[in-house]
Design a protein around this motif. Sequence first.
Motif, PDB file in Angstrom:
ATOM      1  N   ILE A  47       7.007 -41.809 -11.885  1.00 18.19           N
ATOM      2  CA  ILE A  47       7.824 -40.595 -11.877  1.00 18.19           C
ATOM      3  C   ILE A  47       7.358 -39.644 -12.974  1.00 18.19           C
ATOM      4  CG2 ILE A  47      10.146 -39.664 -12.267  1.00 18.19           C
ATOM      5  CD1 ILE A  47       9.765 -40.998  -9.547  1.00 18.19           C
ATOM      6  N   CYS A  48       7.174 -38.402 -12.601  1.00 20.04           N
ATOM      7  CA  CYS A  48       6.782 -37.416 -13.600  1.00 20.04           C
ATOM      8  C   CYS A  48       7.547 -36.123 -13.378  1.00 20.04           C
ATOM      9  CB  CYS A  48       5.283 -37.160 -13.510  1.00 20.04           C
ATOM     10  SG  CYS A  48       4.770 -36.609 -11.882  1.00 20.04           S
ATOM     11  N   THR A  49       7.492 -35.252 -14.364  1.00 23.32           N
ATOM     12  CA  THR A  49       8.194 -33.977 -14.291  1.00 23.32           C
ATOM     13  C   THR A  49       7.301 -32.945 -13.616  1.00 23.32           C
ATOM     14  OG1 THR A  49       9.264 -34.528 -16.354  1.00 23.32           O
ATOM     15  CG2 THR A  49       9.382 -32.241 -15.677  1.00 23.32           C
ATOM     16  N   CYS A  50       7.867 -32.207 -12.699  1.00 28.20           N
ATOM     17  CA  CYS A  50       7.106 -31.168 -12.002  1.00 28.20           C
ATOM     18  C   CYS A  50       6.748 -30.062 -12.990  1.00 28.20           C
ATOM     19  CB  CYS A  50       7.925 -30.606 -10.846  1.00 28.20           C
ATOM     20  SG  CYS A  50       7.126 -29.214 -10.020  1.00 28.20           S
ATOM     21  N   GLY A  51       5.485 -29.717 -13.055  1.00 29.93           N
ATOM     22  CA  GLY A  51       5.026 -28.697 -13.995  1.00 29.93           C
ATOM     23  C   GLY A  51       5.543 -27.312 -13.670  1.00 29.93           C
ATOM     24  N   ILE A  52       6.019 -27.111 -12.438  1.00 31.96           N
ATOM     25  CA  ILE A  52       6.502 -25.787 -12.048  1.00 31.96           C
ATOM     26  C   ILE A  52       8.007 -25.655 -12.277  1.00 31.96           C
ATOM     27  CG2 ILE A  52       6.734 -24.141 -10.141  1.00 31.96           C
ATOM     28  CD1 ILE A  52       4.236 -25.518  -8.888  1.00 31.96           C
ATOM     29  N   CYS A  53       8.795 -26.574 -11.677  1.00 33.99           N
ATOM     30  CA  CYS A  53      10.245 -26.374 -11.686  1.00 33.99           C
ATOM     31  C   CYS A  53      11.004 -27.364 -12.572  1.00 33.99           C
ATOM     32  CB  CYS A  53      10.789 -26.450 -10.255  1.00 33.99           C
ATOM     33  SG  CYS A  53      10.794 -28.117  -9.571  1.00 33.99           S
ATOM     34  N   GLY A  54      10.370 -28.453 -12.979  1.00 31.07           N
ATOM     35  CA  GLY A  54      11.073 -29.406 -13.831  1.00 31.07           C
ATOM     36  C   GLY A  54      11.769 -30.513 -13.062  1.00 31.07           C
ATOM     37  N   ASN A  55      11.593 -30.537 -11.741  1.00 34.16           N
ATOM     38  CA  ASN A  55      12.143 -31.615 -10.921  1.00 34.16           C
ATOM     39  C   ASN A  55      11.437 -32.931 -11.271  1.00 34.16           C
ATOM     40  OD1 ASN A  55      13.377 -33.074  -8.924  1.00 34.16           O
ATOM     41  ND2 ASN A  55      12.264 -32.120  -7.223  1.00 34.16           N
ATOM     42  N   LEU A  56      12.115 -34.062 -11.010  1.00 37.54           N
ATOM     43  CA  LEU A  56      11.498 -35.364 -11.236  1.00 37.54           C
ATOM     44  C   LEU A  56      11.094 -35.952  -9.894  1.00 37.54           C
ATOM     45  CD1 LEU A  56      14.035 -36.791 -13.830  1.00 37.54           C
ATOM     46  CD2 LEU A  56      11.672 -36.145 -14.298  1.00 37.54           C
ATOM     47  N   SER A  57       9.839 -36.368  -9.780  1.00 39.12           N
ATOM     48  CA  SER A  57       9.408 -37.016  -8.540  1.00 39.12           C
ATOM     49  C   SER A  57       8.103 -37.746  -8.816  1.00 39.12           C
ATOM     50  CB  SER A  57       9.202 -35.978  -7.426  1.00 39.12           C
ATOM     51  OG  SER A  57       8.010 -35.269  -7.669  1.00 39.12           O
ATOM     52  N   ASP A  58       7.470 -38.294  -7.774  1.00 35.06           N
ATOM     53  CA  ASP A  58       6.224 -39.030  -8.002  1.00 35.06           C
ATOM     54  C   ASP A  58       4.998 -38.151  -7.769  1.00 35.06           C
ATOM     55  OD1 ASP A  58       6.558 -38.822  -5.344  1.00 35.06           O
ATOM     56  OD2 ASP A  58       6.478 -40.968  -4.898  1.00 35.06           O
ATOM     57  N   SER A  59       5.204 -36.848  -7.663  1.00 38.65           N
ATOM     58  CA  SER A  59       4.034 -35.983  -7.549  1.00 38.65           C
ATOM     59  C   SER A  59       4.241 -34.720  -8.375  1.00 38.65           C
ATOM     60  CB  SER A  59       3.794 -35.614  -6.088  1.00 38.65           C
ATOM     61  OG  SER A  59       4.896 -34.874  -5.587  1.00 38.65           O
ATOM     62  N   ASP A  60       3.167 -34.108  -8.777  1.00 36.83           N
ATOM     63  CA  ASP A  60       3.228 -32.850  -9.518  1.00 36.83           C
ATOM     64  C   ASP A  60       2.227 -31.907  -8.875  1.00 36.83           C
ATOM     65  OD1 ASP A  60       3.533 -30.832 -11.300  1.00 36.83           O
ATOM     66  OD2 ASP A  60       2.544 -31.852 -12.971  1.00 36.83           O
TER      67      ASP A  60
ATOM     68  N   VAL B 173      19.277 -24.573 -11.843  1.00 39.08           N
ATOM     69  CA  VAL B 173      20.282 -25.622 -12.054  1.00 39.08           C
ATOM     70  C   VAL B 173      20.139 -26.203 -13.458  1.00 39.08           C
ATOM     71  CG1 VAL B 173      20.470 -26.253  -9.610  1.00 39.08           C
ATOM     72  CG2 VAL B 173      18.771 -27.381 -11.051  1.00 39.08           C
ATOM     73  N   GLU B 174      21.209 -26.905 -13.899  1.00 36.93           N
ATOM     74  CA  GLU B 174      21.182 -27.502 -15.230  1.00 36.93           C
ATOM     75  C   GLU B 174      20.297 -28.752 -15.259  1.00 36.93           C
ATOM     76  OE1 GLU B 174      25.099 -28.305 -16.744  1.00 36.93           O
ATOM     77  OE2 GLU B 174      25.839 -26.315 -16.213  1.00 36.93           O
ATOM     78  N   GLN B 175      20.563 -29.646 -14.278  1.00 37.51           N
ATOM     79  CA  GLN B 175      19.921 -30.954 -14.286  1.00 37.51           C
ATOM     80  C   GLN B 175      19.320 -31.272 -12.931  1.00 37.51           C
ATOM     81  OE1 GLN B 175      20.075 -32.499 -17.113  1.00 37.51           O
ATOM     82  NE2 GLN B 175      21.979 -31.894 -18.117  1.00 37.51           N
ATOM     83  N   VAL B 176      18.445 -32.257 -12.916  1.00 40.21           N
ATOM     84  CA  VAL B 176      17.851 -32.697 -11.657  1.00 40.21           C
ATOM     85  C   VAL B 176      18.942 -33.181 -10.681  1.00 40.21           C
ATOM     86  CG1 VAL B 176      16.244 -34.320 -10.597  1.00 40.21           C
ATOM     87  CG2 VAL B 176      15.666 -33.269 -12.769  1.00 40.21           C
ATOM     88  N   GLU B 177      20.006 -33.800 -11.217  1.00 38.41           N
ATOM     89  CA  GLU B 177      21.101 -34.256 -10.346  1.00 38.41           C
ATOM     90  C   GLU B 177      21.665 -33.107  -9.523  1.00 38.41           C
ATOM     91  OE1 GLU B 177      20.647 -35.379 -13.560  1.00 38.41           O
ATOM     92  OE2 GLU B 177      22.438 -36.548 -14.073  1.00 38.41           O
ATOM     93  N   ASP B 178      21.766 -31.926 -10.146  1.00 37.28           N
ATOM     94  CA  ASP B 178      22.329 -30.770  -9.447  1.00 37.28           C
ATOM     95  C   ASP B 178      21.401 -30.338  -8.315  1.00 37.28           C
ATOM     96  OD1 ASP B 178      24.310 -30.894 -11.390  1.00 37.28           O
ATOM     97  OD2 ASP B 178      23.254 -29.501 -12.710  1.00 37.28           O
ATOM     98  N   LEU B 179      20.104 -30.428  -8.570  1.00 42.01           N
ATOM     99  CA  LEU B 179      19.109 -30.121  -7.526  1.00 42.01           C
ATOM    100  C   LEU B 179      19.325 -31.049  -6.336  1.00 42.01           C
ATOM    101  CD1 LEU B 179      15.305 -29.686  -8.256  1.00 42.01           C
ATOM    102  CD2 LEU B 179      16.068 -31.102  -6.367  1.00 42.01           C
ATOM    103  N   TYR B 180      19.524 -32.317  -6.622  1.00 39.99           N
ATOM    104  CA  TYR B 180      19.752 -33.292  -5.546  1.00 39.99           C
ATOM    105  C   TYR B 180      21.011 -32.958  -4.767  1.00 39.99           C
ATOM    106  CZ  TYR B 180      15.920 -36.478  -6.414  1.00 39.99           C
ATOM    107  OH  TYR B 180      14.665 -37.017  -6.519  1.00 39.99           O
TER     108      TYR B 180
END
Lengths: 198, 370
Positions: free
Chosen positions: A53-66, A84-91
């Motif tokens: 898992i890494c942080t997206c260089g563009i938006c800050g989302n957490l996933s397995d790709s950047d 959004v404040e946190q990745v949870e909110d994105l979800y």
Amino acid sequence: MVSPVIQNLVNRLRRLPGIGTRSAERIVFHLMAAQGGEIAALADSLTELGERICTCGICGNLSDSDPCPVCGNPEREREIICVVEQVEDLYAIERSSQYRGLYHVLGGVLSPIAGIGPNELSIGKLVERVRHKGVRELIVATNTSTEGEATALYLVHVFKEDRVRLTRIAHGIPVGGHLSYVDSGTMAKALEGRRPLS
Amino acid sequence: MWIRTIEVDGLRNLRSQDLECSRGMNILIGENAQGKSNFLEAISLACQARSFRQSTNEEILQFGREHGSVTASFEEGGSGGSITCRIALDERHKYAFVDGRQVTQITDFLERTPPMVVFRSESLAIGRGSPEVRRRFLDGLLVGLAPSFARVLRRYRRALMQRNTALKKGWGVPELAGFDDELVVAGVVLLERRRALVEDLGKIAARFQMEFGEELGLSYRATIPLSYGDGQTLEDKRAEYRSFLKRGLHRDRQQGTTTKGPHRDDLSISLQGRSLKRFGSQGQVRSVVISLKIAEIELLSQARGRPPILLLDDVGAELDHRRRERLFDAVSKGRQVFITTTKLEVLGLDFEDCRLFKVEQGEVGNKVAN
């Protein structure tokens, strides 16, 4: 006498959100009784989580790709960004499957008490995206807390010279909800944010 | 609405017990330090989800106990409906339940329980104490009148705390603006409610004070005096408030705190045209506070459509005979009262629908029922 191995795992689980000593023990006992390599599978999942898992260089989302699957999806509208404040909110927003734009994760909200100022949030990156990527609209979806509202207003200040349109996510009556069950604070918000019917 | 039974467990020095109450007068009699006030505190916890002494959970919990609770079953006057409210607490949290279901919003809890008026010797500080005591009196009453007002208060305090911290840390104007805005939105509501309340309270309290032949005047002293011009919209008021904040910003920065706003206001009380705080005698302070408390009872009865439950903690000793009679006359009209005393003679009155409890070493026992 409790086995230190068990105690160790219980202590680790207890640090997770929403898990107290009792729940932690239940999980551990469940795992010890489990069949068919459940422990190994769980361990593998955890290792994978930590390694991939890494942080997206563009938006800050957490996933397995950047870039992350949202930023990397050519189907998504690139002129709209939901802040959004946190990745949870994105979800939470993704779960609705209604939003087709991109995201920007701030990584928190302005809070003097917590020592979080604009520099602690990824606002610089957002400014860069807005100015260089032709963004038309920013949907500010921070929480309705004092800090969330203050951060929303700060963003208005940051972009006041830009041509981007800022909108605030609507707050009010839950869908399918009865008016008589809505608390007065929410009702006030809902009335304030009313929209024309005709 | 009145309390039919109350059950306490693990609180202060109180023995775990279950009590049946009178819908009229409940007298708790006992020596000092036996648990009379603690029992009243438990009642306030069951009705308001907090202690009137502003105690922490740790203080309320019995020594050596990790959990405690108080459960009250309330009966509606005419309709015969009833609800059961329960407050459970550990050292860090309070949990509220209505009819067995957990309630997470305090306002939802307060909207279902009866309002409450407390009178104890500390109440006299409303007349003589610091402005903070009077602000707390006004805000507490506003929450009693409309529980949802608790949200406005919380919002204001939160914004104030954030703004003050930001001022101390030297944050710039743009970063501060959002917190200013939160402060303004909550502040305007807070100011308006307090001003309206002082007006209503003043009228009723003055009428009672007149019975003692004295002229009582209440006025709200605002550090941000909004003009309240005719036809002013909410947005106008916010703009006016905002400009006050702006003008005070330099001073606020120097002092590292928000120097003006409802958190610095005061309620000024005058008797016969002179400041009660500065010139009032001990007796005058007492009688004014009684008038205020009676006005509080009246306002709550009108606004909530249900009479408040009254908690009188050892007040017999505080008052002369005439004022005591006036107070009891006002409180005992169809209202549920819990009163503590060391000597029954101090009360010196006969009540209908009265129940006596003897309080000894944390045990509240039925003594005589008539």
